[in-house]
Write an enzyme that holds these catalytic residues in place. Structure first.
Site, PDB file in Angstrom:
ATOM      1  N   THR A   1       0.978  -1.219   0.000  1.00  0.00           N
ATOM      2  CA  THR A   1       0.057   0.088   0.098  1.00  0.00           C
ATOM      3  C   THR A   1       0.676   1.194   0.056  1.00  0.00           C
ATOM      4  O   THR A   1       1.895   1.084   0.505  1.00  0.00           O
ATOM      5  CB  THR A   1      -0.898   0.036   1.247  1.00  0.00           C
ATOM      6  OG1 THR A   1      -1.887   0.998   1.046  1.00  0.00           O
ATOM      7  CG2 THR A   1      -0.327   0.255   2.391  1.00  0.00           C
TER       8      THR A   1
ATOM      9  N   VAL B   1       5.394  -1.265   2.355  1.00  0.00           N
ATOM     10  CA  VAL B   1       5.083   0.014   1.880  1.00  0.00           C
ATOM     11  C   VAL B   1       5.545   0.396   0.476  1.00  0.00           C
ATOM     12  O   VAL B   1       6.686   0.120   0.535  1.00  0.00           O
ATOM     13  CB  VAL B   1       5.536   1.098   2.990  1.00  0.00           C
ATOM     14  CG1 VAL B   1       5.284   2.525   2.737  1.00  0.00           C
ATOM     15  CG2 VAL B   1       5.172   0.650   4.292  1.00  0.00           C
ATOM     16  N   LYS B   2       4.433   1.034  -0.287  1.00  0.00           N
ATOM     17  CA  LYS B   2       5.040   1.373  -1.513  1.00  0.00           C
ATOM     18  C   LYS B   2       5.488   2.961  -1.568  1.00  0.00           C
ATOM     19  O   LYS B   2       4.953   3.905  -0.933  1.00  0.00           O
ATOM     20  CB  LYS B   2       3.808   1.566  -2.446  1.00  0.00           C
ATOM     21  CG  LYS B   2       3.543  -0.015  -3.370  1.00  0.00           C
ATOM     22  CD  LYS B   2       2.123   0.495  -4.167  1.00  0.00           C
ATOM     23  CE  LYS B   2       2.258  -0.659  -5.025  1.00  0.00           C
ATOM     24  NZ  LYS B   2       1.039  -0.231  -6.133  1.00  0.00           N
ATOM     25  N   ILE B   3       6.791   2.809  -1.899  1.00  0.00           N
ATOM     26  CA  ILE B   3       7.646   4.052  -1.879  1.00  0.00           C
ATOM     27  C   ILE B   3       7.745   4.661  -3.559  1.00  0.00           C
ATOM     28  O   ILE B   3       8.432   3.779  -4.091  1.00  0.00           O
ATOM     29  CB  ILE B   3       8.885   4.099  -1.176  1.00  0.00           C
ATOM     30  CG1 ILE B   3       8.724   3.583   0.242  1.00  0.00           C
ATOM     31  CG2 ILE B   3       9.627   5.350  -1.211  1.00  0.00           C
ATOM     32  CD1 ILE B   3       8.281   4.711   1.210  1.00  0.00           C
TER      33      ILE B   3
END
Ligand code: E4P
Length: 226
Positions: free
Chosen positions: A57, A83-85
């Site tokens: 996400t 975690v999408k960065i």
């Protein structure tokens, strides 16, 4: 190559998991917005409880400190959260910090091998080259997947490549041939992957031939429901 579903739709995720072939999910704000007015956090937590693997996400901040703060919060939502960065300079900085804290990062919106080199150097768990969006502007998206997969394999790096922005079944087998560890596929494409007219014709022919000999008799009279 493993398969993830690229969706935030609970029914589609349940079905994919039930089929036994989906081992992760990727979401993004655009996919979540397709589900109407939802509680973002609750939806992601629910997805995490259904899926037997990583659920990605996205952060919304564009500066490293904001990304880090959001990621630390998101990381508390579930054990299988990723975690999408985004693959920006600030994203590299945030990924370096988060990786040291053992927060799993999916380095997303990646469009080049150089971006992937930086993502891997920063310690990203996953790197997501967006195949369809590169194809859309006349570039060869799958070539970028191939180059990243080769680079990770050559240097024996632990980072895994997720072929993302998959638009059709051909993208799936091309991603496997390119050496992607994972392809994240829309639900529609997952259903398309199994389709073949010769399979349908073959099933019908076997059924017809069985009937010629056995009539309506079955191997088991009342097949058990799953
Ligand atoms: C991947 O993580 C992204 O959510 C997704 O693949 C983007 O696909 P799109 O280019 O079809 O929006």
């Amino acid at each position: 190559m493993r398969l993830f579903l690229d969706t935030a739709n609970i029914e589609h995720i349940r079905h994919g998991v039930e089929l036994g072939v989906i081992s992760g999910v990727t979401t993004n704000p655009s996919l979540v917005s397709k589900e109407g007015k939802v509680n973002y956090q609750e939806l992601v937590k629910k997805i995490c409880s259904i899926v037997p693997g990583p659920v990605s996400t996205e952060v919304l901040s564009q500066d490293a400190s904001g990304m880090i703060a959001e990621a630390r919060e998101i990381a508390k939502w579930a054990d299988n959260i990723v975690v999408k960065i985004p693959a920006s300079l600030e994203g590299v900085k945030a990924t370096s910090v988060l990786a040291k804290e053992n927060i799993k990062v999916n380095f997303t919106l990646c469009f080049s091998l150089n971006q992937a080199l930086l993502g891997a150097a920063a310690g990203a768990t996953f790197i997501s080259p967006f195949v369809g969006r590169l194809d859309d502007i006349g570039e060869d998206g799958m070539k970028v997947v191939f180059d990243i997969a080769q680079f990770l394999c050559y240097y024996e790096l632990p980072t895994q490549v997720i072929a993302a922005s998959i638009r059709h079944p051909q993208h799936c087998f091309m991603a496997a041939k390119a050496g992607a560890h994972i392809a994240t596929v829309p639900y529609k494409v997952l259903l398309q992957m199994i389709q073949h007219p010769l399979t349908d014709i073959g099933i019908k022919r076997f059924t017809d031939d069985w009937r010629k000999v056995m009539g309506e008799k079955r191997i088991i009279e009342t097949p058990a429901k799953l």
